[in-house]
Design an enzyme around this catalytic site. Structure first.
Site, PDB file in Angstrom:
ATOM      1  N   HIS A 211       0.854  -1.196   0.000  1.00  0.00           N
ATOM      2  CA  HIS A 211       0.000   0.000   0.000  1.00  0.00           C
ATOM      3  C   HIS A 211       0.887   1.241   0.000  1.00  0.00           C
ATOM      4  O   HIS A 211       2.063   1.173   0.328  1.00  0.00           O
ATOM      5  CB  HIS A 211      -0.881   0.030   1.265  1.00  0.00           C
ATOM      6  CG  HIS A 211      -0.081   0.253   2.516  1.00  0.00           C
ATOM      7  ND1 HIS A 211       0.661  -0.754   3.119  1.00  0.00           N
ATOM      8  CD2 HIS A 211       0.150   1.367   3.264  1.00  0.00           C
ATOM      9  CE1 HIS A 211       1.289  -0.264   4.175  1.00  0.00           C
ATOM     10  NE2 HIS A 211       1.004   1.023   4.288  1.00  0.00           N
ATOM     11  N   ASP A 213       0.800   5.244   1.732  1.00  0.00           N
ATOM     12  CA  ASP A 213       0.081   5.926   2.817  1.00  0.00           C
ATOM     13  C   ASP A 213      -0.644   7.151   2.251  1.00  0.00           C
ATOM     14  O   ASP A 213      -0.130   7.808   1.348  1.00  0.00           O
ATOM     15  CB  ASP A 213       1.066   6.375   3.910  1.00  0.00           C
ATOM     16  CG  ASP A 213       1.706   5.187   4.631  1.00  0.00           C
ATOM     17  OD1 ASP A 213       1.179   4.064   4.531  1.00  0.00           O
ATOM     18  OD2 ASP A 213       2.739   5.389   5.304  1.00  0.00           O
ATOM     19  N   HIS A 267       4.721   0.064  -0.032  1.00  0.00           N
ATOM     20  CA  HIS A 267       5.492  -0.725   0.925  1.00  0.00           C
ATOM     21  C   HIS A 267       4.584  -1.809   1.500  1.00  0.00           C
ATOM     22  O   HIS A 267       3.358  -1.758   1.338  1.00  0.00           O
ATOM     23  CB  HIS A 267       6.086   0.173   2.016  1.00  0.00           C
ATOM     24  CG  HIS A 267       5.107   1.095   2.679  1.00  0.00           C
ATOM     25  ND1 HIS A 267       4.564   2.203   2.043  1.00  0.00           N
ATOM     26  CD2 HIS A 267       4.561   1.095   3.920  1.00  0.00           C
ATOM     27  CE1 HIS A 267       3.740   2.831   2.858  1.00  0.00           C
ATOM     28  NE2 HIS A 267       3.701   2.173   4.010  1.00  0.00           N
ATOM     29  N   ARG A 277       5.760  -8.936  16.018  1.00  0.00           N
ATOM     30  CA  ARG A 277       6.503  -7.725  15.639  1.00  0.00           C
ATOM     31  C   ARG A 277       5.645  -6.508  15.978  1.00  0.00           C
ATOM     32  O   ARG A 277       4.432  -6.553  15.808  1.00  0.00           O
ATOM     33  CB  ARG A 277       6.797  -7.758  14.145  1.00  0.00           C
ATOM     34  CG  ARG A 277       7.387  -6.475  13.578  1.00  0.00           C
ATOM     35  CD  ARG A 277       7.689  -6.619  12.082  1.00  0.00           C
ATOM     36  NE  ARG A 277       8.368  -5.438  11.570  1.00  0.00           N
ATOM     37  CZ  ARG A 277       7.740  -4.380  11.072  1.00  0.00           C
ATOM     38  NH1 ARG A 277       6.423  -4.342  10.998  1.00  0.00           N
ATOM     39  NH2 ARG A 277       8.431  -3.343  10.631  1.00  0.00           N
TER      40      ARG A 277
HETATM   41  O1  LIG Z   1       4.777  -1.912  10.407  1.00  0.00           O
HETATM   42  C1  LIG Z   1       5.442  -1.383   9.520  1.00  0.00           C
HETATM   43  O2  LIG Z   1       6.657  -1.533   9.427  1.00  0.00           O
HETATM   44  C2  LIG Z   1       4.753  -0.545   8.462  1.00  0.00           C
HETATM   45  C3  LIG Z   1       3.417  -0.013   8.878  1.00  0.00           C
HETATM   46  C4  LIG Z   1       2.732   0.746   7.786  1.00  0.00           C
HETATM   47  O3  LIG Z   1       3.157   0.783   6.672  1.00  0.00           O
HETATM   48  C5  LIG Z   1       1.474   1.457   8.090  1.00  0.00           C
HETATM   49  O4  LIG Z   1       0.964   1.346   9.231  1.00  0.00           O
HETATM   50  O5  LIG Z   1       0.972   2.160   7.166  1.00  0.00           O
HETATM   51 FE   LIG Z   2       2.212   2.341   5.508  1.00  0.00          FE
END
Ligand SMILES: O=C(O)CCC(=O)C(=O)O
Ligand SMILES: [Fe+2]
Length: 331
Positions: A211, A213, A267, A277
């Site tokens: 996705h 952001d 990403h 995690r």
């Molecule tokens: O958890 C991560 O490393 C990325 C989180 C992410 O991309 C998001 O919350 O938009």
């Molecule tokens: Fe993100």
């Protein structure tokens, strides 16, 4: 463990259907190990001789990568550790408590999320649970003083960092130094706490689906487990954990505002088999009716508000499963 969301039970049919296919989700697009994500020491901004060069590196990283890491960013280890320890406690509450967290904590609906109720196949099911705290909700958490004060301490400092970074990034795209302060209220930003539970079918699902952001910029702390990857020139590149660094990425709104000078990059997070995690993200966003329009000409995008953008992406997600995003607003 009573804190785990019931992924296997809830998505049983989907799992049975898809597990028959012998595919590995992560072998479909190439990975690259030779790329080094820029690492920028923000201490150099305080040194007159190095300041300009450091600002240039920030802008270049945002154009070439859409992603970079920063060290000496002004958020102390203590603030980060206090946030993370409270985040762990929250996720390790029994699942039923997390489901009712909104009423108990006096928060907006949909603050707690997990999986994807609309998933029609495994690739649409993120192996993730998250709390999405709007900054306006945090002061209302009257009965949860520790969580509230840690969220406040974290959000206040990271908002200052975000403001400094967008101001630096704004220079190259003809924005006044106070453009963000004047046009976009910081209270519309939000903090998202993520937890990726250990995943028994980690080659078949994403931790978080690919996705971009929606924000102006996102600032992220990730723990030492790893799994975040970004798409560069058609290959997935690992964002290797660095305990002293925060990860900064450009969101869709800044790509539009900069007329494509800065890139909002796709990403994803790889699901991990053994370990949980955690990551903590700050999304620097304007208020819903703020108009997004670039100062650079000729404009590549129609002017739009965040409200219109969210409506369009929601409609696209419902109809196609994909947010589509900025290409809907190209002129
Ligand atoms: O958890 C991560 O490393 C990325 C989180 C992410 O991309 C998001 O919350 O938009
Ligand atoms: Fe993100």
């Amino acid at each position: 463990m009573d804190y785990e969301p019931p992924f296997l039970n809830t998505y049983k049919t989907l799992l049975e259907k898809s597990l028959e296919e012998d595919t590995n989700l992560y072998s479909m697009v190439e990975r690259s190990d030779d790329e080094q994500l820029p690492l920028i020491d923000l201490e150099r901004l305080n040194n007159e001789e190095e300041r300009d060069e450091c600002m240039k590196e920030i802008s270049e990283a945002a154009s070439e990568w859409g992603f970079f890491q920063v060290i000496n960013h002004g958020i102390s280890n203590e603030i980060m550790e206090m946030m993370i320890s409270e985040q762990k406690k929250l996720f390790h509450e029994p699942f039923v408590n997390k489901l009712s967290a909104e009423t108990v904590f006096n928060l907006s609906p949909n603050t707690y999320r997990w999986g994807n109720p609309c998933a029609t196949n495994l690739t649409q099911l993120p192996w993730l649970e998250a709390f999405h705290f709007s900054l306006t909700d945090i002061p209302n958490m009257e009965h949860h003083i520790t969580l509230r004060s840690r969220l406040e301490a974290f959000a206040t400092r990271i908002a200052t960092l975000a403001e400094n970074l967008v101001e630096i990034l704004g220079i190259k795209v003809n924005m006044n130094s106070n453009h963000f302060q004047e046009n976009y209220l910081p209270q519309s930003s939000f903090v998202r706490l993520n937890r990726y539970p250990p995943c028994p079918i980690s080659s078949k699902v994403y931790g978080l689906l690919p996705h971009s952001d929606t924000s102006f910029i996102t600032i992220l702390y990730q723990d030492q487990i790893g799994g975040l990857q970004l798409l560069k020139d058609g290959k997935w590149v690992d964002v290797k954990p660095n305990p002293s660094a925060l990860v900064v990425n450009i969101g869709d709104l800044f790509q539009a505002l900069s007329n494509n000078v800065y890139k909002s990059i796709k990403h994803r997070v790889v699901a991990a088999e053994e370990e949980e995690r955690f990551s903590t993200a700050f999304f620097y966003c304007p208020f819903n009716d703020a108009v997004i329009q670039s100062e650079n000409k000729p404009a590549l995008y129609k002017k739009f508000t965040l409200r219109e953008y969210r409506q369009q992406t929601q409609q696209d997600v419902n109809q196609t499963g994909d947010k589509v995003g900025l290409s809907r607003f190209v002129l």
